[in-house]
Design a protein around this motif. Structure first.
Motif, short mmCIF file in Angstrom:
data_model
loop_
_atom_site.label_atom_id
_atom_site.label_comp_id
_atom_site.label_asym_id
_atom_site.label_seq_id
_atom_site.Cartn_x
_atom_site.Cartn_y
_atom_site.Cartn_z
N LEU A 1 -2.52 3.99 3.22
CA LEU A 1 -2.84 5.31 2.69
C LEU A 1 -3.70 6.15 3.62
O LEU A 1 -3.88 7.35 3.38
CB LEU A 1 -3.58 5.18 1.35
N ASP A 2 -4.27 5.55 4.67
CA ASP A 2 -5.28 6.28 5.43
C ASP A 2 -4.74 7.09 6.59
O ASP A 2 -5.48 7.81 7.26
CB ASP A 2 -6.38 5.32 5.91
N GLY A 3 -3.43 7.01 6.83
CA GLY A 3 -2.83 7.82 7.88
C GLY A 3 -2.91 7.24 9.27
O GLY A 3 -2.30 7.77 10.20
N SER A 4 -3.64 6.15 9.47
CA SER A 4 -3.80 5.61 10.82
C SER A 4 -2.51 5.01 11.36
O SER A 4 -2.31 4.92 12.57
CB SER A 4 -4.91 4.56 10.84
N LYS A 5 -1.61 4.56 10.46
CA LYS A 5 -0.32 4.02 10.87
C LYS A 5 0.80 5.03 10.67
O LYS A 5 1.98 4.68 10.68
CB LYS A 5 0.00 2.76 10.05
N GLY A 6 0.43 6.29 10.45
CA GLY A 6 1.42 7.31 10.18
C GLY A 6 1.55 7.55 8.68
O GLY A 6 0.84 6.97 7.86
N THR A 7 2.46 8.42 8.31
CA THR A 7 2.64 8.78 6.92
C THR A 7 3.43 7.70 6.18
O THR A 7 4.11 6.88 6.78
CB THR A 7 3.40 10.10 6.81
N LEU A 8 3.34 7.72 4.85
CA LEU A 8 4.18 6.85 4.04
C LEU A 8 5.64 7.27 4.20
O LEU A 8 5.98 8.42 3.93
CB LEU A 8 3.78 6.93 2.56
N GLN A 9 6.47 6.36 4.64
CA GLN A 9 7.86 6.69 4.98
C GLN A 9 8.79 6.53 3.78
O GLN A 9 9.77 5.77 3.82
CB GLN A 9 8.32 5.81 6.15
N TYR A 10 8.44 7.20 2.69
CA TYR A 10 9.21 7.10 1.46
C TYR A 10 9.34 8.47 0.83
O TYR A 10 8.64 9.42 1.21
CB TYR A 10 8.52 6.15 0.47
N SER A 11 10.20 8.56 -0.17
CA SER A 11 10.31 9.78 -0.94
C SER A 11 8.99 10.04 -1.66
O SER A 11 8.17 9.12 -1.83
CB SER A 11 11.43 9.65 -1.98
N PRO A 12 8.75 11.27 -2.11
CA PRO A 12 7.52 11.53 -2.87
C PRO A 12 7.36 10.61 -4.07
O PRO A 12 6.25 10.13 -4.35
CB PRO A 12 7.68 13.00 -3.30
N GLU A 13 8.44 10.32 -4.79
CA GLU A 13 8.34 9.46 -5.97
C GLU A 13 7.91 8.05 -5.59
O GLU A 13 7.00 7.48 -6.20
CB GLU A 13 9.67 9.41 -6.72
N LYS A 14 8.56 7.48 -4.57
CA LYS A 14 8.20 6.12 -4.16
C LYS A 14 6.81 6.08 -3.55
O LYS A 14 6.06 5.12 -3.77
CB LYS A 14 9.24 5.58 -3.19
N SER A 15 6.45 7.11 -2.80
CA SER A 15 5.10 7.17 -2.23
C SER A 15 4.05 7.23 -3.33
O SER A 15 3.01 6.56 -3.26
CB SER A 15 4.97 8.38 -1.31
N SER A 16 4.34 8.02 -4.37
CA SER A 16 3.43 8.11 -5.50
C SER A 16 3.23 6.75 -6.15
O SER A 16 2.11 6.38 -6.53
CB SER A 16 3.99 9.11 -6.53
N HIS A 17 4.31 5.98 -6.28
CA HIS A 17 4.20 4.66 -6.88
C HIS A 17 3.39 3.71 -6.01
O HIS A 17 2.62 2.89 -6.53
CB HIS A 17 5.60 4.08 -7.13
N ILE A 18 3.54 3.79 -4.69
CA ILE A 18 2.75 2.94 -3.80
C ILE A 18 1.27 3.27 -3.93
O ILE A 18 0.41 2.37 -3.99
CB ILE A 18 3.23 3.10 -2.34
N ILE A 19 0.93 4.56 -3.99
CA ILE A 19 -0.47 4.95 -4.17
C ILE A 19 -1.01 4.40 -5.48
O ILE A 19 -2.11 3.84 -5.53
CB ILE A 19 -0.61 6.48 -4.12
#
Length: 348
Positions: free
Chosen positions: A274-292
Motif C-alpha cells: 500500500l505504500d507505493g514503494s513497489k509501485g501502484t496496486l496493479q488491479y482494478s479499483p474494486e480489487k484494489s479496494s478489497h486488498i486495502i
C-alpha cells in the motif's frame, strides 16, 4: 512398435523446474525470525489465520484447491507485507507466479468476508465508555468515539478512461475513509472511494455519515480535521482560535487526532503493497479496494494479538494529496452550540 509413455512430473508442470513441492514447506521447519522477515508475522499469528480462513480457502470450487490454506495464506501475507509477488516469494513456498496471484485473490476475499467481524464500533456501554476514557487520557478531549481521516492509496489507471480516480497530484488512487480508536484499532474502513473526491465529499456520501446521523451514537462524537465540516457528531478544529479556551481545544484536538495519522503510517509500514514503494496496486479499483480492506482486517487482528508496537514514520511514495479546501465554519447551528458548550465546559 511400442510407444514409450512419458512419466510426467506433476510438480514440474504445476510449479516449474526448481520449485519445491507444497508439502515440503512446513511452518514448524522454519524459525519465527524467518517467518517475520519473509511474511511479516510470527508463527502463532499465521496458525490463527489458518484456523480462521481455512474453511473458505478449501472450497472445492476454487481453482487453487490443491494448494493448502497454509500455503495460500503465506503467499498472500508475502505479497501484502512486501508489495511484491513474485519470483522470490513464490520460490520460497514452491508455487508459480500465477498461483501466487490466485492465492492473494482467495485470501483477500476471505478476509473481506470477515471485515465486519473485526472492524466495527463497540456497542455495549462499558466498551464505549472505555473508548472515551482512552481518548480522554491522550489529551483531555472528552466524549471522543473515534478519530476520522482519509488517506490515498495508489492504483494503476483503470482500463476505462475514468478520470474519477485521478487525484489532485495527477495520480490514480483510491481515497480511503477510516476511523480508529486510541490504540489505532480501526472502527470503520471504507476503501472504495475514487481518488478525485475530496475528503469532505467522501464523508458526505459515506456509510459512516448515515450511521452517525441515524443517532446510533448519541453520547459522543468523532474528531476530524478541517477538511470536514463541523457536525453534531463530528468536532473539527476552530479555524482562527482567539481565546485561551479555543487554543486549548485546538491543541487537545490536534494531539488526539494525530492517532489516525500514526495508524496510517503503521498500516503502510506493515503492508508495503500500500505504500507505493513497489509501485501502484496493479488491479482494478474494486480489487484494489478489497486488498486495502483485507490489510485493514489484518491490522486489527494483529493488534488483537498484541502486535501493536507503533511503527516509525513510513517512507512510502504515495502520500495523501493535500486538500485545497476553503476553511469554512459549519452552518449547523446545533453543531456550533455543541462545540461551544464543549469549549466552555472542558477548556475554559
Amino acid at each position: 512398435m511400442a510407444v514409450p509413455i512419458a512419466v510426467l512430473d506433476c510438480d514440474l508442470l504445476l510449479y516449474g523446474r526448481g520449485h519445491r513441492t507444497l508439502d515440503r514447506f512446513k511452518l514448524e521447519d522454519v524459525t519465527d525470525e524467518y517467518l517475520v522477515s519473509t511474511y511479516g508475522f510470527p508463527r502463532q499469528f499465521i496458525y490463527y489465520l489458518v484456523d480462521l480462513l481455512g474453511a473458505s480457502l478449501s472450497r472445492p470450487t476454487q481453482r487453487s484447491r490443491a494448494i493448502s490454506p497454509e500455503t495460500q495464506i503465506l503467499a498472500a501475507l508475502g505479497f501484502y507485507t512486501s508489495g511484491s509477488f513474485q519470483t522470490r516469494m513464490g520460490d520460497a513456498i514452491g508455487i508459480s507466479q500465477a498461483s501466487m496471484s490466485r492465492c492473494v485473490a482467495n485470501v483477500t476475499e476471505a478476509l473481506v468476508e470477515r471485515a465486519s467481524q473485526f472492524i466495527h464500533f463497540p456497542k455495549d456501554e462499558a466498551t464505549v465508555q472505555s473508548l472515551k476514557d482512552d481518548f480522554y487520557g491522550l489529551a483531555g478531549m472528552p466524549g471522543v468515539l473515534g478519530v476520522v481521516d482519509c488517506t490515498h492509496v495508489a492504483i494503476k489507471a483503470p482500463n476505462a478512461e475514468d478520470l474519477s480516480y485521478v487525484n489532485r497530484k495527477g495520480l490514480h488512487s483510491l481515497n480511503c475513509l477510516m476511523v480508529c480508536d486510541a490504540r489505532g484499532v480501526l472502527l470503520s474502513a471504507e476503501t472504495h472511494w475514487p481518488g478525485s473526491l475530496p475528503d469532505c465529499t467522501v464523508l458526505q456520501q459515506a456509510a459512516l455519515t448515515s450511521q452517525f446521523e441515524n443517532e446510533l451514537h448519541k453520547d459522543g462524537w468523532l474528531l476530524g480535521d478541517s477538511s470536514f465540516f463541523l457536525r453534531t457528531w463530528l468536532m473539527t478544529p476552530l479555524h482562527i482560535p482567539e481565546t485561551p479556551a479555543e487554543y486549548r481545544y485546538n491543541m487537545a484536538h490536534s494531539a488526539t487526532h494525530n492517532v489516525i495519522e500514526r495508524t496510517f503510517r503503521t498500516i503502510r509500514s506493515r503492508f508495503r503493497c500500500l505504500d507505493g514503494s513497489k509501485g501502484t496496486l496493479q488491479y482494478s479499483p474494486e480489487k484494489s479496494s478489497h486488498i486495502i480492506l483485507a490489510c485493514c482486517v489484518l491490522h486489527n487482528i494483529s493488534l488483537e494479538h498484541g502486535l501493536d508496537v507503533w511503527s516509525s514514520p513510513g517512507t512510502g511514495h504515495m502520500e495523501q494529496p493535500e486538500e485545497e479546501y476553503e476553511q469554512m465554519e459549519s452552518m449547523d447551528s446545533e453543531a456550533c452550540r455543541i462545540r461551544q458548550e464543549l469549549l466552555l465546559t472542558h477548556f475554559s
